[in-house]
Design an enzyme around this catalytic site. Structure first.
Site, PDB file in Angstrom:
ATOM      1  N   SER A   1     -12.579  64.521 -61.047  1.00  0.00           N
ATOM      2  CA  SER A   1     -13.860  64.659 -60.366  1.00  0.00           C
ATOM      3  C   SER A   1     -13.593  64.699 -58.878  1.00  0.00           C
ATOM      4  O   SER A   1     -12.751  63.949 -58.378  1.00  0.00           O
ATOM      5  CB  SER A   1     -14.786  63.472 -60.670  1.00  0.00           C
ATOM      6  OG  SER A   1     -15.402  63.612 -61.922  1.00  0.00           O
TER       7      SER A   1
ATOM      8  N   GLU B   1     -21.532  72.884 -43.965  1.00  0.00           N
ATOM      9  CA  GLU B   1     -22.670  73.644 -44.517  1.00  0.00           C
ATOM     10  C   GLU B   1     -23.223  73.027 -45.799  1.00  0.00           C
ATOM     11  O   GLU B   1     -24.122  73.593 -46.401  1.00  0.00           O
ATOM     12  CB  GLU B   1     -22.220  75.084 -44.785  1.00  0.00           C
ATOM     13  CG  GLU B   1     -21.710  75.827 -43.552  1.00  0.00           C
ATOM     14  CD  GLU B   1     -20.242  75.533 -43.226  1.00  0.00           C
ATOM     15  OE1 GLU B   1     -19.605  74.756 -43.980  1.00  0.00           O
ATOM     16  OE2 GLU B   1     -19.755  76.063 -42.216  1.00  0.00           O
ATOM     17  N   SER B   2     -22.727  71.930 -46.280  1.00  0.00           N
ATOM     18  CA  SER B   2     -23.211  71.104 -47.396  1.00  0.00           C
ATOM     19  C   SER B   2     -22.058  70.598 -48.284  1.00  0.00           C
ATOM     20  O   SER B   2     -21.336  69.732 -47.864  1.00  0.00           O
ATOM     21  CB  SER B   2     -24.342  71.723 -48.200  1.00  0.00           C
ATOM     22  OG  SER B   2     -25.543  71.709 -47.423  1.00  0.00           O
TER      23      SER B   2
ATOM     24  N   HIS C   1     -16.213  68.711 -61.786  1.00  0.00           N
ATOM     25  CA  HIS C   1     -15.853  67.748 -62.831  1.00  0.00           C
ATOM     26  C   HIS C   1     -15.166  68.530 -63.938  1.00  0.00           C
ATOM     27  O   HIS C   1     -15.672  69.578 -64.343  1.00  0.00           O
ATOM     28  CB  HIS C   1     -17.094  67.033 -63.378  1.00  0.00           C
ATOM     29  CG  HIS C   1     -17.901  66.406 -62.292  1.00  0.00           C
ATOM     30  ND1 HIS C   1     -17.525  65.239 -61.679  1.00  0.00           N
ATOM     31  CD2 HIS C   1     -19.025  66.809 -61.661  1.00  0.00           C
ATOM     32  CE1 HIS C   1     -18.400  64.952 -60.721  1.00  0.00           C
ATOM     33  NE2 HIS C   1     -19.311  65.885 -60.694  1.00  0.00           N
TER      34      HIS C   1
ATOM     35  N   CYS D   1     -25.486  76.095 -46.623  1.00  0.00           N
ATOM     36  CA  CYS D   1     -26.616  76.399 -45.743  1.00  0.00           C
ATOM     37  C   CYS D   1     -26.164  77.390 -44.688  1.00  0.00           C
ATOM     38  O   CYS D   1     -25.031  77.311 -44.208  1.00  0.00           O
ATOM     39  CB  CYS D   1     -27.115  75.137 -45.058  1.00  0.00           C
ATOM     40  SG  CYS D   1     -27.852  73.987 -46.220  1.00  0.00           S
TER      41      CYS D   1
END
Lengths: 140, 140
Positions: B55, B62-63, B68, B83
């Protein structure tokens, strides 16, 4: 079981900017949400942007929680992705809804990891599709 | 602009288990996907589970990107949330599709942070909704 996981996408509009600008508070709330939902926290990482905004992720044994905030717009965008029956992503969503004091919340759930497709495309035959063992027994 | 962000959810079925079991390789691929999409990496965190599975999250200016994996099922579940116009989340998706060698890929895009709702519920009037300044100028 038809899917391995449940992924809840949540938009919090109209949050007080002093709350969602506070990096330490956001990390506390996100870890609190993970705990409240019954998840096991593995690691977390949070970053405060200049001039404003927080981005962070909490890796849980059951998948993850993420957040991005725009204090200048009172907006926070959250994801809660969980696997297994021991954790309810909507509990994390409700917890954050209260903490972030949003005027308007919009959310929906997406199933993740469809069991029929996992079986169809796996290298070998799978007897029973289960969530990861550590999701039931905690992180080892 | 109608939304601040674009969130692509991707399921990779039928991946070779030796690839998606390899923590270092998965981190390399995820950071590579972020680079390839034009994103600026801020931090990343990856965890290998016992007995198997990886994970991880890459926080970008930008985010974020998350993954997983279930090597025992040949399955990997990925999110790419970006974004701004400088980054294309589908480039990251394509990059990972090639690296993870999935037999079957399913994906869709969700708009995040609706501008009309941001305006409606903000504390003060917003002249122009823009992505975070640092998304255009890199991390400071």
């Amino acid at each position: 079981m038809t899917a391995l996981g449940r992924h809840v996408l949540i938009e919090f509009y109209g949050c007080p900017s002093d709350i969602i600008e506070n990096n330490a508070l956001i990390e506390k709330f996100m870890r609190g949400a993970a705990d409240y939902s019954g998840a096991t926290i593995v690691e977390s990482v949070f970053h405060h942007f200049n001039p404003y905004g927080v981005s962070g992720a909490v890796i849980i044994a059951e998948s993850h929680l993420t957040i991005h905030t725009w204090p200048e717009y009172g907006f926070a965008s959250v994801d809660v992705y969980t696997c297994g029956d021991s954790v309810n992503p909507w509990k994390a969503a409700d917890y954050l809804s209260e903490k972030l004091q949003a005027k308007k919340t919009e959310s929906f759930e997406v199933p993740r990891g469809m069991v029929d497709k996992i079986r169809q495309f796996a290298e070998q035959e799978i007897e029973e599709v289960k969530v990861k063992p550590q999701e039931l027994e905690g992180v080892k």
